[in-house]
Design a protein around this motif. Structure first.
Motif, PDB file in Angstrom:
ATOM      1  N   GLU A 176      46.700  39.779  39.093  1.00  0.00           N
ATOM      2  CA  GLU A 176      46.256  38.344  39.032  1.00  0.00           C
ATOM      3  C   GLU A 176      47.440  37.660  40.153  1.00  0.00           C
ATOM      4  N   GLY A 177      46.793  36.549  40.643  1.00  0.00           N
ATOM      5  CA  GLY A 177      47.551  35.746  41.513  1.00  0.00           C
ATOM      6  C   GLY A 177      47.327  35.833  42.895  1.00  0.00           C
ATOM      7  N   PRO A 178      47.799  34.951  43.776  1.00  0.00           N
ATOM      8  CA  PRO A 178      47.375  34.792  45.184  1.00  0.00           C
ATOM      9  C   PRO A 178      47.835  35.930  45.853  1.00  0.00           C
ATOM     10  N   SER A 179      48.980  36.625  45.250  1.00  0.00           N
ATOM     11  CA  SER A 179      49.285  37.972  46.356  1.00  0.00           C
ATOM     12  C   SER A 179      48.758  39.200  45.997  1.00  0.00           C
ATOM     13  N   ALA A 180      48.197  39.180  44.924  1.00  0.00           N
ATOM     14  CA  ALA A 180      47.608  40.620  44.288  1.00  0.00           C
ATOM     15  C   ALA A 180      46.323  40.954  45.295  1.00  0.00           C
ATOM     16  N   GLN A 181      46.562  42.232  45.574  1.00  0.00           N
ATOM     17  CA  GLN A 181      45.608  43.081  46.366  1.00  0.00           C
ATOM     18  C   GLN A 181      44.379  43.325  45.577  1.00  0.00           C
ATOM     19  N   SER A 182      43.431  43.031  45.683  1.00  0.00           N
ATOM     20  CA  SER A 182      42.224  43.296  44.927  1.00  0.00           C
ATOM     21  C   SER A 182      41.280  44.175  45.695  1.00  0.00           C
ATOM     22  N   THR A 183      40.573  45.151  45.118  1.00  0.00           N
ATOM     23  CA  THR A 183      39.476  45.776  45.784  1.00  0.00           C
ATOM     24  C   THR A 183      38.217  45.349  45.198  1.00  0.00           C
ATOM     25  N   ILE A 184      38.118  44.449  44.365  1.00  0.00           N
ATOM     26  CA  ILE A 184      36.772  44.048  43.840  1.00  0.00           C
ATOM     27  C   ILE A 184      36.173  43.089  44.547  1.00  0.00           C
ATOM     28  N   SER A 185      35.055  43.061  44.855  1.00  0.00           N
ATOM     29  CA  SER A 185      34.446  42.169  45.923  1.00  0.00           C
ATOM     30  C   SER A 185      34.331  40.915  45.405  1.00  0.00           C
ATOM     31  N   ARG A 186      34.529  39.643  45.949  1.00  0.00           N
ATOM     32  CA  ARG A 186      34.292  38.197  45.511  1.00  0.00           C
ATOM     33  C   ARG A 186      32.818  38.138  44.929  1.00  0.00           C
ATOM     34  N   TYR A 187      31.940  38.714  45.644  1.00  0.00           N
ATOM     35  CA  TYR A 187      30.495  38.601  45.074  1.00  0.00           C
ATOM     36  C   TYR A 187      30.130  40.181  44.887  1.00  0.00           C
ATOM     37  N   ALA A 188      30.335  40.845  44.044  1.00  0.00           N
ATOM     38  CA  ALA A 188      30.332  42.250  43.698  1.00  0.00           C
ATOM     39  C   ALA A 188      29.106  42.505  43.482  1.00  0.00           C
ATOM     40  N   CYS A 189      28.258  42.023  42.518  1.00  0.00           N
ATOM     41  CA  CYS A 189      26.929  42.695  42.212  1.00  0.00           C
ATOM     42  C   CYS A 189      26.195  41.456  41.436  1.00  0.00           C
ATOM     43  N   ARG A 190      25.059  41.683  41.172  1.00  0.00           N
ATOM     44  CA  ARG A 190      24.068  40.637  40.586  1.00  0.00           C
ATOM     45  C   ARG A 190      23.127  41.436  39.517  1.00  0.00           C
ATOM     46  N   ILE A 191      22.841  40.921  38.230  1.00  0.00           N
ATOM     47  CA  ILE A 191      22.044  41.464  37.371  1.00  0.00           C
ATOM     48  C   ILE A 191      20.699  40.572  37.219  1.00  0.00           C
ATOM     49  N   LEU A 192      19.495  40.839  37.293  1.00  0.00           N
ATOM     50  CA  LEU A 192      18.261  40.332  37.154  1.00  0.00           C
ATOM     51  C   LEU A 192      17.832  40.815  35.766  1.00  0.00           C
ATOM     52  N   CYS A 193      17.386  40.031  35.090  1.00  0.00           N
ATOM     53  CA  CYS A 193      16.573  40.495  33.594  1.00  0.00           C
ATOM     54  C   CYS A 193      15.471  39.741  33.900  1.00  0.00           C
TER      55      CYS A 193
END
Length: 469
Positions: A176-193
């Motif tokens: 967490e935090g602004p300096s954390a390196q994340s590999t998760i996309s900001r808009y990773a996926c969507r689910i349609l039901c």
């Protein structure tokens, strides 16, 4: 239908769209589209984040993250490295919205100039832009779909994201935090039901941003399908695994696949971000089933259906099992002290005096003691006084996330080396389920805390000693 527009003439022509969202049977009439006043909304299923240590305690519907409206923040019901934040939870229930917000492909444009591309992408309409070169793009516009609800998942905290997910490291900590390196996309996926029975849920790579757009740049993996349509993959990809036999006592892990932006299924790339896609798997779909895993390259989500959750143990059953285990009055075979699992309602801070401890190589359960340390192996390596095996010596914690359990069996096994306790079938299933890690590695991990499993089997049968009297 898809209309393929000619930017020079401006008159579109039609072509078949084979990748539009399929519709469920029309079993509900229009007056029944929304829940009646006082009725609970129809639940499509629940997403559970793997690898979050539990705090215990029964959750209310608000704490579980019931989402039918605009938004719910990412949440964990576990011990974060930064402490319990209250509004964070480890699961999200997807329920039918008051009004449908799903979208489906509608018109495809071939664009030859960047200015026209920018104009089309800024109209506030949902669209996916495939950049083929600096002077050539393909834009697929989406239109409203009154038969589906859309839920978006990603790292972004913007309003269009329903479930904000952060990276989960082994051991349950999060970056967490602004300096954390994340590999998760900001808009990773969507689910349609589907809003109509059987309420089928489908997963797609990538989510729409604040401008209702998805952009696949020049370096992203993308291609034209044999039908003349476009498809592509996100940078780090969205992987899915459907268990063989469903999520039950007879389940076995399935093969990991990658889901494209249009919901097609492919074999894995050579590495997570390689530009060359895998092979199309024609006999598999993006339809989520009970026990499906969704990996976002930094966090893994478990999908549970309402029917599957009915077969899972309840928190009351888990508490009854804890009380039953304590009622048997297990004893430390050396110190002869009575052992007891602490109540999850007290929260997880540190082991108490009666906490059971286990030698994870052999499964012998003791109370805490300070002997048997091997200096050359560190404080966590102890020699069991009963069988002389040397290995990690850790406290036992009952797993409290009922949705991760395959059956309501007794807590007889513990994961190695973390010491989380669950039923035998639950332990053996997760011990043989490899979870993605990094660009191309897979490791079995404890579903409760995310610790990588060690040893030959990844779990051990617990050996308790009963009271001498």
């Amino acid at each position: 239908m898809v209309l393929e527009g000619n930017p020079e003439v401006g008159s579109p022509r039609t072509s078949d769209l084979l990748h539009s969202v399929s519709q469920g049977p029309c079993a509900l009439s229009s007056p029944c589209e929304g829940a009646q006043p006082g009725e609970k909304p129809i639940k499509y299923g629940e997403l559970i984040v793997l690898g979050c240590c539990e705090t215990g305690g029964e959750e209310t519907e608000a704490q579980r993250g019931e989402v039918t409206g605009p938004r719910a923040h990412s949440c964990y019901n576990g011990c974060l490295a930064s402490g319990d934040k209250g509004h964070r939870r480890s699961r999200l229930a997807l329920s039918r919205r008051p009004h449908a917000n799903g979208v489906k492909p509608d018109v495809m444009h071939h664009i030859s100039t960047p200015l026209v591309s920018k104009a089309l992408s800024n109209r506030g309409q949902h669209s996916i832009s495939f950049t083929l070169s600096r002077s050539h793009s393909v834009i697929v516009e989406y239109t409203h779909d009154s038969d589906t609800d859309m839920f978006q998942i990603g790292r972004s905290t913007e309003n269009m994201i329903d479930f904000v997910v952060t990276d989960t490291s082994p051991g349950g900590s999060t970056t967490e935090g602004p300096s954390a390196q994340s590999t998760i996309s900001r808009y990773a996926c969507r689910i349609l039901c589907d809003r109509r029975p059987p309420y089928t849920a489908r997963v797609y790579a990538a989510g729409f941003d604040a401008s209702s757009n998805i952009f696949l740049g020049e370096r992203a993996a993308k291609w034209r399908t044999p039908d003349g349509l476009m498809d592509g993959l996100t940078t780090n990809g969205v992987l899915v695994m459907h268990p063989a036999g469903g999520f039950s006592e007879d389940s076995a892990p399935g093969a990991w696949r990658e889901i494209s932006v249009c919901g097609n299924v492919y074999t894995l790339r050579d590495s997570r971000s390689a530009q060359q896609r895998g092979k199309l798997v024609e006999n598999e779909t993006n339809v989520l089933q009970d026990g499906s895993l969704i990996d976002l390259c930094g966090a893994t989500l478990l999908w549970r259906t309402p029917a599957g959750l009915l077969r899972a143990p309840t928190l009351k059953q888990l508490e009854a099992q804890r009380q039953e285990a304590n009622a048997a009055r297990p004893q430390c075979p050396v110190g002869l002290s009575t052992l007891a699992f602490p109540s999850p309602a007290r929260g997880r801070t540190a082991p108490d005096k009666q906490q059971p401890w286990v030698y994870v190589r052999c499964g012998h359960v003791h109370g805490y003691h300070g002997w048997g340390c091997r200096r050359e192996r560190g404080q966590q390596e102890r020699e069991c006084p009963l069988c002389r095996l040397v290995g990690p010596y850790v406290p036992l914690w009952l797993g409290q996330e009922a949705g991760l359990c395959l059956d309501p069996g007794p807590p007889s096994h513990a994961f190695a080396p973390c010491g989380h306790v669950c039923s035998e079938k639950t332990a053996r299933y997760w011990a043989q389920t490899p979870l993605p890690h990094g660009t191309h590695a897979f490791h079995a991990a404890c579903p409760f805390c995310g610790a990588w499993l060690t040893g030959e089997h990844g779990c051990v049968r617990l050996i308790f000693q009963g009271p001498l009297d």
